[in-house]
Motif scaffolding. Structure first.
Motif, short mmCIF file in Angstrom:
data_model
loop_
_atom_site.label_atom_id
_atom_site.label_comp_id
_atom_site.label_asym_id
_atom_site.label_seq_id
_atom_site.Cartn_x
_atom_site.Cartn_y
_atom_site.Cartn_z
N UNK A 158 1.43 44.00 78.08
CA UNK A 158 2.46 44.01 77.05
C UNK A 158 1.91 43.41 75.76
N UNK A 159 2.31 44.00 74.65
CA UNK A 159 1.81 43.56 73.36
C UNK A 159 2.55 42.29 72.95
N UNK A 160 1.79 41.23 72.77
CA UNK A 160 2.37 39.98 72.29
C UNK A 160 1.50 39.51 71.14
N UNK A 161 2.03 39.55 69.96
CA UNK A 161 1.28 39.19 68.78
C UNK A 161 1.47 37.70 68.51
N UNK A 162 0.37 36.93 68.46
CA UNK A 162 0.51 35.50 68.18
C UNK A 162 0.91 35.26 66.73
N UNK A 163 1.79 34.31 66.51
CA UNK A 163 2.33 34.05 65.17
C UNK A 163 1.56 32.92 64.47
N UNK A 164 1.10 31.91 65.17
CA UNK A 164 0.31 30.78 64.66
C UNK A 164 1.09 29.91 63.66
N UNK A 165 2.38 29.82 63.78
CA UNK A 165 3.18 29.03 62.84
C UNK A 165 2.85 27.54 62.95
N UNK A 166 2.75 27.03 64.17
CA UNK A 166 2.49 25.59 64.37
C UNK A 166 1.11 25.20 63.83
N UNK A 167 0.13 26.06 64.06
CA UNK A 167 -1.22 25.80 63.58
C UNK A 167 -1.24 25.76 62.05
N UNK A 168 -0.57 26.71 61.41
CA UNK A 168 -0.52 26.75 59.96
C UNK A 168 0.22 25.53 59.40
N UNK A 169 1.30 25.13 60.05
CA UNK A 169 2.05 23.96 59.60
C UNK A 169 1.22 22.69 59.74
N UNK A 170 0.51 22.54 60.84
CA UNK A 170 -0.34 21.37 61.06
C UNK A 170 -1.44 21.29 60.00
N UNK A 171 -2.08 22.43 59.71
CA UNK A 171 -3.13 22.42 58.70
C UNK A 171 -2.57 22.18 57.30
N UNK A 172 -1.38 22.65 57.02
CA UNK A 172 -0.77 22.42 55.72
C UNK A 172 -0.53 20.92 55.51
N UNK A 173 -0.17 20.22 56.56
CA UNK A 173 0.11 18.79 56.44
C UNK A 173 -1.18 17.96 56.39
N UNK A 222 -5.44 27.93 51.83
CA UNK A 222 -5.48 28.73 53.07
C UNK A 222 -4.31 28.48 53.99
N UNK A 223 -4.03 27.21 54.33
CA UNK A 223 -2.90 26.96 55.23
C UNK A 223 -1.54 27.32 54.64
N UNK A 224 -1.37 27.13 53.32
CA UNK A 224 -0.09 27.52 52.71
C UNK A 224 0.08 29.04 52.74
N UNK A 225 -1.01 29.76 52.46
CA UNK A 225 -0.96 31.22 52.55
C UNK A 225 -0.63 31.65 53.98
N UNK A 226 -1.27 31.02 54.97
CA UNK A 226 -1.03 31.37 56.37
C UNK A 226 0.41 31.05 56.76
N UNK A 227 0.94 29.95 56.26
CA UNK A 227 2.32 29.59 56.56
C UNK A 227 3.29 30.63 55.99
N UNK A 269 -2.25 41.67 60.60
CA UNK A 269 -1.90 40.47 59.85
C UNK A 269 -2.15 39.21 60.67
N UNK A 270 -1.86 39.27 61.95
CA UNK A 270 -2.11 38.12 62.83
C UNK A 270 -3.60 37.81 62.89
N UNK A 271 -4.42 38.85 62.92
CA UNK A 271 -5.87 38.64 62.94
C UNK A 271 -6.35 38.00 61.62
N UNK A 272 -5.80 38.45 60.50
CA UNK A 272 -6.16 37.85 59.20
C UNK A 272 -5.73 36.38 59.15
N UNK A 273 -4.54 36.09 59.64
CA UNK A 273 -4.05 34.71 59.66
C UNK A 273 -4.95 33.84 60.52
N UNK A 274 -5.37 34.37 61.66
CA UNK A 274 -6.26 33.62 62.55
C UNK A 274 -7.57 33.30 61.86
N UNK A 275 -8.13 34.28 61.16
CA UNK A 275 -9.41 34.07 60.47
C UNK A 275 -9.27 33.00 59.39
#
Length: 150
Positions: free
Chosen positions: A61-76, A83-88, A109-115
């Motif tokens: 099943x297709x499950x696309x990771x969102x990475x919201x927590x990772x982006x929020x942690x890096x923003x802080x 980069x982290x604000x753009x990802x957020x 988009x998820x792959x770009x956010x991960x990179x």
């Protein structure tokens, strides 16, 4: 002695065959338990399952990771906020894409956010380590200058 032969009608001829003519009776007779056979319970045979072909592809099943927590942690905690604000911001767009069932665009988009998050994490770790070494170096230099060892 004269032999008298009785001539019988075709309808009156009886024939004793060794097997019944009915298919149902044949089946019942064939599968009746024999008298000398003991009815012991056998282990049931397991269901036969076929193996998939070797070149088959398992569909997940297709499950696309969102990475919201990772982006929020890096923003802080990261010094490189671009980069982290753009990802957020893009995680919010990614959630909308997933709700609209735009799976291919969401995966890209998820792959770009991960990179971007991986690069930001590496740069953030480098910055924190540099700050740590500079701070420790300044403290040691200050202590050495205070004791007039240098």
């Amino acid at each position: 002695m004269t032999d008298q032969v009785q001539v019988e009608d075709f309808d009156s001829i009886e024939r004793n065959t060794p097997a019944e003519l009915s298919a149902k009776e044949l089946h019942n007779k064939r599968f009746q338990p024999r008298a000398n056979y003991q009815n012991t319970s056998k282990t049931p045979k397991r269901l036969q399952t076929s193996k998939p072909p070797k070149n088959s592809v398992k569909i997940k099943p297709i499950k696309t990771p969102v990475h919201f927590k990772w982006a929020l942690f890096l923003t802080i905690f990261c010094f490189f906020l671009v980069g982290p604000c753009w990802a957020l911001y893009k995680t919010i767009q990614l959630r909308r894409m997933i709700q609209r069932q735009e799976n291919d665009a969401a995966d890209r988009l998820s792959h770009k956010i991960t990179t971007v998050l991986v690069v930001s994490t590496i740069l953030g770790i480098f910055a924190w380590v540099a700050i740590l070494f500079c701070t420790v170096g300044l403290l040691l230099t200050g202590e050495l200058l205070a004791t007039e060892a240098i």
